[in-house]
Design an enzyme around this catalytic site. Structure first.
Site, PDB file in Angstrom:
ATOM      1  CE  LYS A   1      -1.299  28.212  -5.716  1.00 45.39           C
ATOM      2  NZ  LYS A   1      -2.405  28.970  -6.592  1.00 45.39           N
TER       3      LYS A   1
ATOM      4  CD  GLU B   1       1.955  38.698  -7.862  1.00 42.79           C
ATOM      5  OE1 GLU B   1       2.393  37.581  -7.292  1.00 42.79           O
ATOM      6  OE2 GLU B   1       1.235  39.443  -7.350  1.00 42.79           O
TER       7      GLU B   1
ATOM      8  CE  LYS C   1       3.851  34.834  -4.521  1.00 45.24           C
ATOM      9  NZ  LYS C   1       3.089  33.767  -4.109  1.00 45.24           N
TER      10      LYS C   1
ATOM     11  NE  ARG D   1      -2.896   1.710  -0.786  1.00 38.96           N
ATOM     12  CZ  ARG D   1      -3.270   0.875  -2.065  1.00 38.96           C
ATOM     13  NH1 ARG D   1      -3.588   0.107  -2.090  1.00 38.96           N
ATOM     14  NH2 ARG D   1      -2.963   1.950  -3.170  1.00 38.96           N
TER      15      ARG D   1
ATOM     16  CG  ASP E   1      -0.641  37.172 -10.715  1.00 32.08           C
ATOM     17  OD1 ASP E   1      -0.701  35.930 -10.840  1.00 32.08           O
ATOM     18  OD2 ASP E   1      -1.148  37.795  -9.686  1.00 32.08           O
TER      19      ASP E   1
END
Lengths: 280, 280, 280, 280, 280, 280
Positions: free
Chosen positions: A136, A198, A168, A101, A219
């Protein structure tokens, strides 16, 4: 052919995963399977996709029991069809069952990422644009997941907050503008890192270029805005399209001429590739 | 209202995730943001779903910097709409920015699982069947992901190989039959654990019942087979439907009368719920 | 023949124990014994009892120095007499001397538990009752000590608070009665766990049975009360006698017909079995 | 009054013990006890003895939940009678219940060692001899167990192989005699450590004295032999009686005039002192 | 010839150092060097000095990749000249390059310490005095650095605060005098440790001798004061000169007759010995 | 004013250092100093230099005992003279004494690095060149040592092998030339990293420039060669002088016009700054 995987925390990650799955012992297996039983089997693709993580799966079994051998038949990054045999496995039955597993959980997830990445990469084939990942990723699995992105044909954005600079909007506001933000970063950061800023419009782009930004992130711009931005920048900096790219028509984005498209969904909206361990 | 979360490894998991994301330091933030700057913001749902992991996100910031406070406005398990504010956050700007990605990566993933589970649970509302998870979880995150399943209204299957007995086909073959497998397990396992046996047909079900199995898994059966099996078992054991349930019509499965439907896809085919941190 | 030992934390436990005993180096041995000296010896029982932990002792030496081999002559669970040779050992003298105390500390303690358990088991031979352990184990050594109980012929109660349900008086009071306590547990706990309820009289037993308890603990009851309780339950649930059982006449308890007797003293009132390492 | 306890690994030991006992969560307690319930109770001696480990028990609860306070009524090292209250405890009911077993397992075991040591110390009261421990301690708990010996009125022998020199027969044989063994140790060991030599007869004692040994161990000698040895040494070195001292008449040994009696049984043949947590 | 190195934390130290240096992967090497490339090379002294740490360097490569072999040509403690080859290395090019810096950082530092120690030792050759180290070592590297001191011909003072007693002025003041301080220490400390007292004048020396101190530290005394102190003590205790000894004429200090000179600068004012890895 | 220190492993590093120094307990202090004694003192510079590590020293005491407070009087990076008070310290005497050595070992070492860096920086004042460090740091202390370099006025080169690209001669040879090496790196490395190439002559410089190198290392070149190289590159890439720079006349190097001078000796040939803790 994918690049090599190196990850100095891999063994700790696997030991932790095995501990999580085994608890104080695999009672069912210890009860039913004789200590000296030996099994032979294969890892079988039950869906089509791009395989990734065979060496990780092999390491799972190796750390659980050095007598288990998992021998890949394909390399990480290979496209496989439903029914393809990915690897042969051989060893003490108890260990094969107990490790199954954990090995599959890793292998299926990484293959899911590679598969999704390959789809994105293929969708913009012929353009000069490169698909890259983001931060992410699943906590604890970043290095592996970024490896899976490479196996799918994508590239990697920065691995963490110290090996890449990304200024940013909040940084810009706090510093009092792009010019000052870039100046401050340059004073502290190693000179070996590029500086990415950004931006949301041409005015910001101009300020970033003037400040000496190496990479300009576009962005949440429309296709039209991106096209204009790329033309305006005209090679004076690298360009990166960003903002919910997982839901966009990537070919249209690529055709704006951006150098990179970064997509969080490569790693955070993933369906594990169905792979099973079949005994003979 | 979801049940309480207890997880003694949570702090280690978070520290590891922060280390992975921060590396040797968040250079951009340390450069741009003054040490004494303070920020206020909110966590905002950018899509509808079920939220899960607010206390985990709060713990991320607390471990990074005790001066950051994250105050939930809703409880884990709450259904939220696009635009809903999930929590308020306040504290040193540097720490909020540096912890943001790690907190969101956990919160979005857990909310994605809770959201998917809720869909499954709602799809069988009115039946007596319970949706449960499996061991197909992300390595390292199992306790959190099983908590997310509970927040979505599902139940938990065993957490690991030592706190539940599941006799599968390989165990049965190796032991020489269901009867002997159950006998062996009963000798070794704590008497506090139930014994579940995987079956594929009525003959196996009868043998499992005779051996005293507490739970009978109906593996990869058709709806018709499941219906017959449930009727045949007639309450002498709990029943669990299993086998690619993520792709099945769950209401039809539930209407066969099974007690549980276990679904691996609850945790291994998940789209992170879109949640963002918005500064004021 | 004892059941297999699996314990994924064993290596960490042993490394920790070696570090504790060696400190910054075994100065006496490093000074006196040449690096290339090799020794041969045996592990010798200096008292009669049941041996347990030979593979653990072997692992101590293997982790300290792979060139040391410890070859058991008997299996864990074997009854041994004073003077019996339990194992042969061979390897670099330095490593044998440096690892000796850690290996013996583990082996002697586990053998002490197995010996004490065997006495309890033998004292009720011929009855259908099973001797089981409790959570009154040495912090850090639980999995090993429960293995020792099995080697002595006993069975294991739950390993921890998550792999078994035991509703005690405080839980009952807080929940507002046995019925409600069982209901709450059933909502949260995996369906793979049995539910045990601690009872002190027939009224509680009746409520527990009505609530669907799988196991009923008869806590601190007299022999007469236990006999009545067992008769009253009449197989509707498993029964477990508990409460200072280490000081009771176990045969009398067993003859009340209880299924299990749980004894904390198996693991918390133990005399290490005298075993020594003798060089040739 | 016992000496202070310092142990830099205590928190790790306790966290590990809690993890071992809690697993993935105390399901019974989380189900039955409301999150906001608060309890008050006492730690109660159920047998007479010497208490040890109250600050350790307090730390168990503090690490599990800082809202639990355990306030000792007596100091470690105090003699207590059956029925004495040792400490008050107050805090969230869930945390008190979940931490109870781990706290008691440590407290009972350490109190058992202190109790046994006190018996030994009292048995030789009036002599100049000191009872000391050995390295026959529970792996992982040595610093705590040696603290318990001090609480019982005993002294500590070396804590590990690097903070004390003890030249045993195997070292002597390998080095080619006591003289050479002492010479080799003196070359390598820090000059801050005393050198102890194990001897079995007067000839060895003479050689050890000539080599400059600071402490002479009288190993497995009869009372008569010990008496002669002590007279012969006449204060030129410290003397230590050793060898199954747990089964000897300690007063007779002490009256031979030895400075120290080292007893492995203080820590490896211990009955936990019966202490319970009683809620109000 | 240096004494054996034993250090049970060495592997953890090296793994930590490798993780620190490698981060998420040696991108340059993984990109440029084929996986199957093999290299041969040597470790070369680029300055004269005393080498120390070859087995540590070998372990660095062994832990990174067992296929790399580093074979020393000289032993730790050997004096080497500029241009001397210290070891041969052979193995996969990637691993050799990736491990190079970590191995050299350790090897150069330890060799620097050994070199500096040898200079100190040589400067007092012919006297009976021994050069020893202090606790002024690099955090995390103490056992290795004290090994380097031994390789340079020096001796070790205590390794930490528990394996040696050193009563300093603050202890004396707090206890109310040397006599009471020694008495208190003797009550708590294992009898296997010597007691050292820091003194500044003859009055203190007399009090320390009367209290039974085993070692007397002569702290920050002039040569004349030291000479008088040694004569006064006249062998009733060992003597140790201390206080900025790194800047003193060591031969003059030694000729006062002290037994030991302890020098912090051996480990905290060190120039790494220049050693490089040269490929063939 | 130095930049902020962030280091997510700092607490582990300090706990490890304290464990190393304390062992099983500071026996001398526990014996002599009453538990309730409180001390006040200062950290005093005993030599002139640049202080670095006051917050690290404060953290040492905070982790050992939260009741100790260390309050800096100067900031990290401040130039201090002999006799200057750097900080006030107040708290339980036992904790102050027990933590003293660990705190000073870190503080002195970091201050030594900052002092040495300041000397190098001052020596080239008025030029546009920046002094930077290397990876020749103490294993385990890299982030701290690179912070000390910043406190001394220097800059940081890459922290590890994954956050900077440096193509050295071995990489070039294995790849078959600079052009191919750069091409391979660009394929694998995140686009956020600059690419640095080590060169020894103008031909290599030209190839590196053509391949698009961002930084060109001038390795072991003479002053004349460096001057020519800088003129030749003419701003098309950043330039870095390297190779035993610790022994060079830095002003002469800076005056060649290089952008950076990297000096290993900043961190591997350091004399700890003499700082002591003085009680009042």
């Amino acid at each position: 052919m994918p690049e090599a995987l190196y990850f100095n925390g891999l063994d700790d990650l696997i030991r932790n995963a095995l501990a999580e799955d085994i608890g104080t012992g695999d009672i069912t297996t210890l009860s039913c399977i004789p200590e000296d039983a030996v099994s032979t089997g294969v890892l079988l693709a039950k869906d089509e996709g791009v395989v990734c993580g065979l060496s990780v799966a092999a390491r799972v079994f190796a750390l659980l029991d050095p007598h288990v051998t998992l021998t890949p038949r394909v390399e990480d990054g290979a496209a496989v069809a439903k029914g393809d045999i990915l690897a042969d496995i051989q060893g003490p039955s108890r260990s094969v069952l107990t490790g199954e597993r954990t090995a599959l959980n890793l292998l299926q997830r990484l293959s899911g990422i590679a598969t999704r990445t390959r789809l994105a990469v293929d969708s913009i084939s012929g353009t000069k644009t490169k698909i890259v990942d983001t931060r992410k990723t699943t906590p604890g699995l970043r290095v592996l997941e970024k490896y899976a992105v490479r196996c799918g044909g994508g590239g990697n954005h920065r691995f963490n907050l110290s090996d890449g600079i990304l200024i940013k909007d909040n940084h810009i506001v706090a510093a009092g503008g792009i010019t000052e933000a870039v100046r401050r970063v340059r004073r502290l950061a190693p000179h070996t890192l590029k500086i990415e800023v950004e931006t949301e419009n041409l005015a910001q782009i101009d300020e970033a270029l003037a400040a000496g930004a190496d990479i300009i992130m576009l962005d949440n711009m429309s296709l039209e805005e991106m096209r204009k931005a790329v033309a305006h920048i005209a090679g004076r900096a690298l360009t990166e399209a960003s903002g919910n790219m997982g839901d966009k028509d990537l070919r249209q984005v690529a055709e704006t001429g951006v150098d990179f498209i970064s997509i969080g969904a490569l790693t955070n909206a993933v369906r594990a590739l169905d792979i099973s361990l079949r005994f003979r």
